[in-house]
Design a protein around this motif. Structure first.
Motif, PDB file in Angstrom:
ATOM      1  N   LEU A  88       0.842  -1.195   0.000  1.00  0.00           N
ATOM      2  CA  LEU A  88       0.000   0.000   0.000  1.00  0.00           C
ATOM      3  C   LEU A  88       0.880   1.249   0.000  1.00  0.00           C
ATOM      4  CD1 LEU A  88      -2.648  -0.986   2.733  1.00  0.00           C
ATOM      5  CD2 LEU A  88      -2.891  -1.146   0.239  1.00  0.00           C
ATOM      6  N   THR A  89       0.326   2.335  -0.498  1.00  0.00           N
ATOM      7  CA  THR A  89       1.039   3.612  -0.420  1.00  0.00           C
ATOM      8  C   THR A  89       0.956   4.145   1.012  1.00  0.00           C
ATOM      9  OG1 THR A  89      -0.922   4.930  -0.934  1.00  0.00           O
ATOM     10  CG2 THR A  89       0.384   4.107  -2.807  1.00  0.00           C
ATOM     11  N   VAL A 135      -6.598  -0.134   7.656  1.00  0.00           N
ATOM     12  CA  VAL A 135      -6.995  -1.317   6.898  1.00  0.00           C
ATOM     13  C   VAL A 135      -8.116  -2.033   7.647  1.00  0.00           C
ATOM     14  CG1 VAL A 135      -4.696  -1.582   5.900  1.00  0.00           C
ATOM     15  CG2 VAL A 135      -5.278  -2.837   7.992  1.00  0.00           C
ATOM     16  N   GLU A 164      -0.226   6.945   1.855  1.00  0.00           N
ATOM     17  CA  GLU A 164      -1.560   7.561   2.011  1.00  0.00           C
ATOM     18  C   GLU A 164      -2.611   6.503   2.302  1.00  0.00           C
ATOM     19  OE1 GLU A 164      -5.553   8.507   0.931  1.00  0.00           O
ATOM     20  OE2 GLU A 164      -4.261   7.286  -0.381  1.00  0.00           O
ATOM     21  N   GLU A 165      -2.514   5.352   1.640  1.00  0.00           N
ATOM     22  CA  GLU A 165      -3.480   4.276   1.874  1.00  0.00           C
ATOM     23  C   GLU A 165      -3.340   3.703   3.284  1.00  0.00           C
ATOM     24  OE1 GLU A 165      -4.214   2.354  -2.563  1.00  0.00           O
ATOM     25  OE2 GLU A 165      -2.333   1.910  -1.505  1.00  0.00           O
ATOM     26  N   ARG A 166      -2.095   3.499   3.723  1.00  0.00           N
ATOM     27  CA  ARG A 166      -1.911   2.963   5.077  1.00  0.00           C
ATOM     28  C   ARG A 166      -2.408   3.941   6.127  1.00  0.00           C
ATOM     29  NH1 ARG A 166       2.851   0.428   3.057  1.00  0.00           N
ATOM     30  NH2 ARG A 166       4.188   2.150   3.697  1.00  0.00           N
ATOM     31  N   ILE A 203      -8.687   0.564   3.738  1.00  0.00           N
ATOM     32  CA  ILE A 203      -8.351  -0.374   2.672  1.00  0.00           C
ATOM     33  C   ILE A 203      -8.731  -1.793   3.090  1.00  0.00           C
ATOM     34  CG2 ILE A 203      -6.512  -1.287   1.207  1.00  0.00           C
ATOM     35  CD1 ILE A 203      -7.128   1.687   0.763  1.00  0.00           C
ATOM     36  N   ARG A 231      -5.028   5.615   5.979  1.00  0.00           N
ATOM     37  CA  ARG A 231      -6.482   5.474   6.084  1.00  0.00           C
ATOM     38  C   ARG A 231      -6.881   4.254   6.909  1.00  0.00           C
ATOM     39  NH1 ARG A 231      -7.115   5.648  -0.220  1.00  0.00           N
ATOM     40  NH2 ARG A 231      -9.042   4.462   0.183  1.00  0.00           N
ATOM     41  N   GLY A 272     -13.349   4.554   4.083  1.00  0.00           N
ATOM     42  CA  GLY A 272     -12.168   4.741   3.245  1.00  0.00           C
ATOM     43  C   GLY A 272     -11.003   3.852   3.625  1.00  0.00           C
TER      44      GLY A 272
END
Length: 404
Positions: A66-67, A75, A69-71, A145, A73, A143
């Protein structure tokens, strides 16, 4: 269907990501299974893996890719326990907040371990499929992941590193036997192992009470079934993943099913003869070997996929396994209600070399006559032949036996 989205290069990249994170689990020779099938059998001990199962491999690879930014958000995942621990463990190492949905009745040790690794646990529904639906809604609403337990290329690539290790540890492997739930493990193992050793056979194993793959393979596409209760909660998945199904369709040579009795016998063998604590799903490959010992080309490697078992379930499964192996016998017996009758019965059992574990003596009940008593007996025996001998002797002596 679409072309499979996992390549051998993906598997090699996953192994690089996992260096220093996971344990390189051993391949252990099993003398008793080798004697049973007439050729070498080895156990790939993923029950000794960090967080107690293979699931940490795929979960960590997925989160690591994950990027930032994704992390940030967070999981979210759904699991009966092992994927939950893998996600919680991987998230903690990689600095991501994790939420895990688990079905009601998930084994308490798995729940507590997941929380211990830092995840928030939320219960949803009574099956993994119900929990998956709740986790997807959470992802849509927040939002976060979604980390699928089996239907994602990164997850499959992580699990596939087991296939790499098996062939590197035992290059002459003839057959790999591996449990199937959603299919990520079997798909990954088959991909990696067959790349290194094209002639190797891969056999998948499902619990017969939660066997979506045979029907799906016959139909040519994933089919939803309603799993019944099975002690193998780790592979109780109602619908194959789309990507694992496609890979298993092309790469796995055979899928077989095993009964609850076979699972319990396999768990007992792993514990007693292999000195391995394994959960029922983790013993599925061994169960298949016990069911059809001459159906597998040696050398055989059976993947012990997990060892996270509730001690209370372990006690029940061991009793079940002992009964299936003819070493535990429980029944009721009707006696004349007179002094010395129970003592005479116990003396007779001693003569028959049956070890009495428990006795419940009932003298009053609607089903009993005034001159009758009933005894619930739990016996330790030496095998199926000994069980038959004990029961036959009691019947010859005139005792009325009741099984319920």
């Amino acid at each position: 269907m679409a072309v499979p989205q996992v390549t051998y290069d993906d598997v090699l990249a996953a192994r690089e990501l996992l260096k220093g994170v996971i344990a390189h689990t051993p391949v252990v020779h099993s003398r008793v299974l080798s004697e049973s099938i007439g050729g070498p059998v080895y156990l790939k001990a993923e029950n000794l893996q960090r967080a107690g199962s293979f699931k940490v491999r795929g979960a960590y690879v997925r989160i690591a890719r994950l990027t930032d930014e994704e992390r940030a958000r967070g999981v979210v995942a759904a699991s009966a326990g092992n994927h939950a621990q893998g996600v919680a463990f991987g998230s903690g190492l990689l600095g991501a907040k994790s939420t895990v949905y688990m079905p009601e009745g998930a084994p308490l040790p798995k729940v507590e371990a997941t929380r211990g690794y830092g995840a928030e646990v939320i219960f949803a529904g009574h099956t993994v499929d119900h929990a998956l639906q709740a986790a997807r809604r959470h992802a849509d609403e927040t939002g976060a992941i979604f980390i699928h337990p089996f239907d994602h290329p990164d997850v499959i690539a992580g699990q596939a590193t087991i296939g790499l290790e098996i062939i590197e540890q035992l290059p002459e492997t003839g057959t790999i036997v591996v449990a199937i739930g959603g299919g990520g493990l079997a798909a990954g193992v088959a991909l990696a192992a067959k790349h290194l050793r094209p002639g190797v056979r891969v056999v998948g194993v499902q619990a017969e009470r939660a066997a979506a793959y045979p029907e799906s393979l016959a139909a040519g596409h994933p089919v939803m079934v309603e799993p019944q209760f099975t002690m193998a909660d780790g592979i109780a998945v109602g619908r194959p993943g789309d990507l694992p199904f496609e890979m298993i369709h092309y790469l796995v040579d055979q899928v077989v099913t095993v009964s609850e009795e076979s699972l319990s016998r396999a768990l007992l063998l792993c514990l007693e003869r292999g000195k391995m604590v394994v959960e029922p799903a983790g013993a599925a490959g061994v169960a298949a070997l016990l069911d059809k010992p001459h159906a597998f080309e040696p050398p055989v490697v059976a993947v012990l996929s997990g060892g996270n078992i509730d001690p209370l379930l372990l006690a029940r499964v061991l009793r079940h396994g002992l009964a299936a192996a003819g070493r535990y016998l429980a029944f009721r017996i009707r006696l004349a209600d007179r002094p010395g009758a129970l003592a005479a019965l116990l003396r007779r059992l001693a003569e028959l070399k049956a070890n009495v574990l428990d006795v419940v003596h009932e003298r009053v009940g609607a089903r009993l006559h005034l001159d009758e008593a009933e005894v619930l007996l739990q016996l330790e025996t030496r095998g199926p032949d000994h069980c038959d001998d004990v029961l036959a002797a009691l019947r010859r002596d005139g005792y009325k036996l009741i099984f319920s």
